[in-house]
Design an enzyme around this catalytic site. Structure first.
Site, PDB file in Angstrom:
ATOM      1  N   ASP A  13     -13.138  -2.919  -3.690  1.00  0.00           N
ATOM      2  CA  ASP A  13     -11.754  -2.302  -2.984  1.00  0.00           C
ATOM      3  C   ASP A  13     -10.558  -2.437  -3.880  1.00  0.00           C
ATOM      4  OD1 ASP A  13     -10.277  -1.420  -0.743  1.00  0.00           O
ATOM      5  OD2 ASP A  13      -9.486  -3.396  -0.589  1.00  0.00           O
ATOM      6  N   SER A  14      -9.519  -1.768  -3.545  1.00  0.00           N
ATOM      7  CA  SER A  14      -8.207  -1.790  -4.155  1.00  0.00           C
ATOM      8  C   SER A  14      -7.698  -3.213  -4.001  1.00  0.00           C
ATOM      9  CB  SER A  14      -7.276  -0.738  -3.768  1.00  0.00           C
ATOM     10  OG  SER A  14      -7.359  -1.033  -2.280  1.00  0.00           O
ATOM     11  N   TYR A  45      -3.745   1.509  -3.660  1.00  0.00           N
ATOM     12  CA  TYR A  45      -4.261   2.686  -4.185  1.00  0.00           C
ATOM     13  C   TYR A  45      -3.637   4.038  -3.430  1.00  0.00           C
ATOM     14  CZ  TYR A  45      -7.473   0.656  -7.537  1.00  0.00           C
ATOM     15  OH  TYR A  45      -8.248  -0.207  -8.669  1.00  0.00           O
ATOM     16  N   GLY A  46      -3.567   3.714  -2.126  1.00  0.00           N
ATOM     17  CA  GLY A  46      -3.402   4.825  -1.235  1.00  0.00           C
ATOM     18  C   GLY A  46      -2.358   5.739  -1.401  1.00  0.00           C
ATOM     19  N   CYS A  76     -13.328   0.800  -0.410  1.00  0.00           N
ATOM     20  CA  CYS A  76     -12.096   1.341  -0.257  1.00  0.00           C
ATOM     21  C   CYS A  76     -12.188   2.824   0.169  1.00  0.00           C
ATOM     22  CB  CYS A  76     -11.286   1.220  -1.691  1.00  0.00           C
ATOM     23  SG  CYS A  76      -9.778   2.004  -1.528  1.00  0.00           S
ATOM     24  N   ASN A  77     -11.487   3.348   1.079  1.00  0.00           N
ATOM     25  CA  ASN A  77     -11.558   4.560   1.971  1.00  0.00           C
ATOM     26  C   ASN A  77     -10.867   5.519   0.666  1.00  0.00           C
ATOM     27  OD1 ASN A  77     -12.351   4.951   4.875  1.00  0.00           O
ATOM     28  ND2 ASN A  77     -11.649   2.994   4.683  1.00  0.00           N
ATOM     29  N   THR A  78      -9.759   5.279   0.092  1.00  0.00           N
ATOM     30  CA  THR A  78      -9.160   5.789  -0.773  1.00  0.00           C
ATOM     31  C   THR A  78     -10.017   6.342  -2.081  1.00  0.00           C
ATOM     32  OG1 THR A  78      -7.072   5.021  -0.064  1.00  0.00           O
ATOM     33  CG2 THR A  78      -6.870   6.155  -2.345  1.00  0.00           C
ATOM     34  N   GLU A 156      -0.911  -6.339   6.485  1.00  0.00           N
ATOM     35  CA  GLU A 156      -0.894  -7.474   5.586  1.00  0.00           C
ATOM     36  C   GLU A 156       0.072  -8.698   5.924  1.00  0.00           C
ATOM     37  OE1 GLU A 156      -1.157  -6.562   1.470  1.00  0.00           O
ATOM     38  OE2 GLU A 156      -3.194  -5.306   1.859  1.00  0.00           O
ATOM     39  N   CYS A 188      -9.482   3.531   6.845  1.00  0.00           N
ATOM     40  CA  CYS A 188      -8.912   2.603   5.877  1.00  0.00           C
ATOM     41  C   CYS A 188      -9.236   1.168   6.303  1.00  0.00           C
ATOM     42  CB  CYS A 188      -7.158   2.579   5.762  1.00  0.00           C
ATOM     43  SG  CYS A 188      -6.448   1.635   4.972  1.00  0.00           S
ATOM     44  N   THR A 189      -9.611   0.436   5.153  1.00  0.00           N
ATOM     45  CA  THR A 189     -10.091  -0.743   5.079  1.00  0.00           C
ATOM     46  C   THR A 189      -9.254  -1.745   6.025  1.00  0.00           C
ATOM     47  OG1 THR A 189      -8.753  -1.371   3.235  1.00  0.00           O
ATOM     48  CG2 THR A 189     -11.139  -0.964   2.948  1.00  0.00           C
ATOM     49  N   HIS A 190      -7.779  -1.643   6.337  1.00  0.00           N
ATOM     50  CA  HIS A 190      -7.057  -2.431   7.119  1.00  0.00           C
ATOM     51  C   HIS A 190      -7.253  -1.989   8.439  1.00  0.00           C
ATOM     52  CE1 HIS A 190      -5.459  -3.005   3.095  1.00  0.00           C
ATOM     53  NE2 HIS A 190      -4.852  -4.021   3.414  1.00  0.00           N
TER      54      HIS A 190
HETATM   55  N1  DGL Z   1      -8.153  -0.150   0.586  1.00  0.00           N
HETATM   56  C1  DGL Z   1      -7.377   1.089   0.940  1.00  0.00           C
HETATM   57  C2  DGL Z   1      -8.073   2.093   1.524  1.00  0.00           C
HETATM   58  O1  DGL Z   1      -8.988   1.815   2.489  1.00  0.00           O
HETATM   59  C3  DGL Z   1      -6.321   0.621   1.448  1.00  0.00           C
HETATM   60  C4  DGL Z   1      -5.117  -0.177   0.890  1.00  0.00           C
HETATM   61  C5  DGL Z   1      -4.793   0.635  -0.526  1.00  0.00           C
HETATM   62  O2  DGL Z   1      -3.884   1.516  -0.112  1.00  0.00           O
HETATM   63  O3  DGL Z   1      -4.973   0.426  -1.532  1.00  0.00           O
HETATM   64  O4  DGL Z   1      -7.604   3.399   1.778  1.00  0.00           O
END
Ligand code: DGL
Length: 269
Positions: A13-14, A45-46, A76-78, A156, A188-190
């Site tokens: 993940d990012s 990363y998003g 990571c979805n991005t 976060e 998104c992971t969060h």
């Molecule tokens: N992990 C990213 C996602 O799932 C979210 C955090 C980021 O923007 O890096 O898209």
């Protein structure tokens, strides 16, 4: 080269967010070892461009392939939205699973009225990856997407049930809910950490699709089908690697993981 069934699953993940996927994997596959890589030095990363994300993703995939993993999971979805092919190109015979494929399949399988909402980072939403994949699976679906850039910092910050987060969610979800969606993909992971709040804003008639859970399920199915799961009695080992250890990483990480993280190694490229 034959893949070793005792080898760890590589999850990346990012930053810290992919630990929601690790948590789901630990619960669904308690015998499997996991090596987690979070690019905490370069997160988020998003809001970055596609070429930059492709470049970073390739580096991480190569790093985990070097660690001898038996499966790669793009948590990571991005990264999954814009660089899943980059990972597959570097993985050789090692299978690659990603949150978008698993989330899209679960959303399409579970929709009752054919109207699905997707929320994610700006890069994920701009890529249209979820909508594209869901339309491949069922062209008659109506998909409504919404970028929610403020959710990552709010999660976060630990504001999981905070008036500011609720107001933000009401604002972001209004146009999607106005379309009468029956499902909402947490792209998104969060966002799994906001499940309770999002469910109360969306209402009980909207089914939330948690791509962390569906990815763990997809991993379990692949391991069973290919006879690649670790045998009963195996003791799992967990390793966490990051590119920087910010002061808050451990605290935030433990909130995402729902348990103590143990040792965290800093990787120097
Ligand atoms: N992990 C990213 C996602 O799932 C979210 C955090 C980021 O923007 O890096 O898209």
């Amino acid at each position: 080269m034959a893949i070793d069934r005792a080898a760890p699953i590589g999850v990346f993940d990012s930053g810290v967010g992919g630990l929601t996927v690790v948590r789901a994997l630990m619960e669904r596959l308690p015998l499997e070892s996991i090596i987690y890589f979070g690019d905490t030095a370069r997160v988020p990363y998003g809001i970055k461009s596609v070429p930059t994300i492709e470049h970073y993703t390739a580096q991480i995939a190569d790093h985990l392939m070097g660690a001898g993993v038996k499966m790669l999971i793009v948590a990571c979805n991005t990264m999954a939205a814009v660089a899943a092919d980059v990972v597959k190109a570097r993985a050789g015979d090692v299978p690659v699973l990603d949150v978008i494929e698993a989330g899209a399949q679960a959303a399409v399988a579970g929709t009752s009225g054919g109207a699905i909402g997707v929320i994610g980072t700006p890069t994920t939403i701009n890529s249209n990856a979820y909508a594209r994949r869901m339309h491949e699976l069922d062209p008659s679906l109506r998909v409504y997407s919404q970028a929610c850039p403020l959710f990552v910092p709010l999660v976060e910050e630990g504001w999981l049930d905070h008036p500011v987060t609720r107001l933000t969610a009401e604002e972001y979800l209004r146009p999607v809910l106005a379309e009468g969606v029956d499902s909402l993909v947490l792209g998104c992971t969060h966002y799994p950490l906001l499940k309770a709040l999002l469910q109360s804003v969306a209402g009980p008639q909207v089914r939330l699709v948690d791509s962390a859970l569906t990815t763990a399920q997809a991993a379990a199915e692949w391991l069973a089908r290919e006879d690649m799961a670790r045998p009963s009695g195996s003791v799992p080992a967990y390793r966490f690697q990051v590119t920087d250890i910010p002061l808050r990483f451990q605290t935030i990480g433990e909130r995402f993981l729902g348990r103590s993280l143990g040792a965290i190694d800093k990787v120097d490229w």
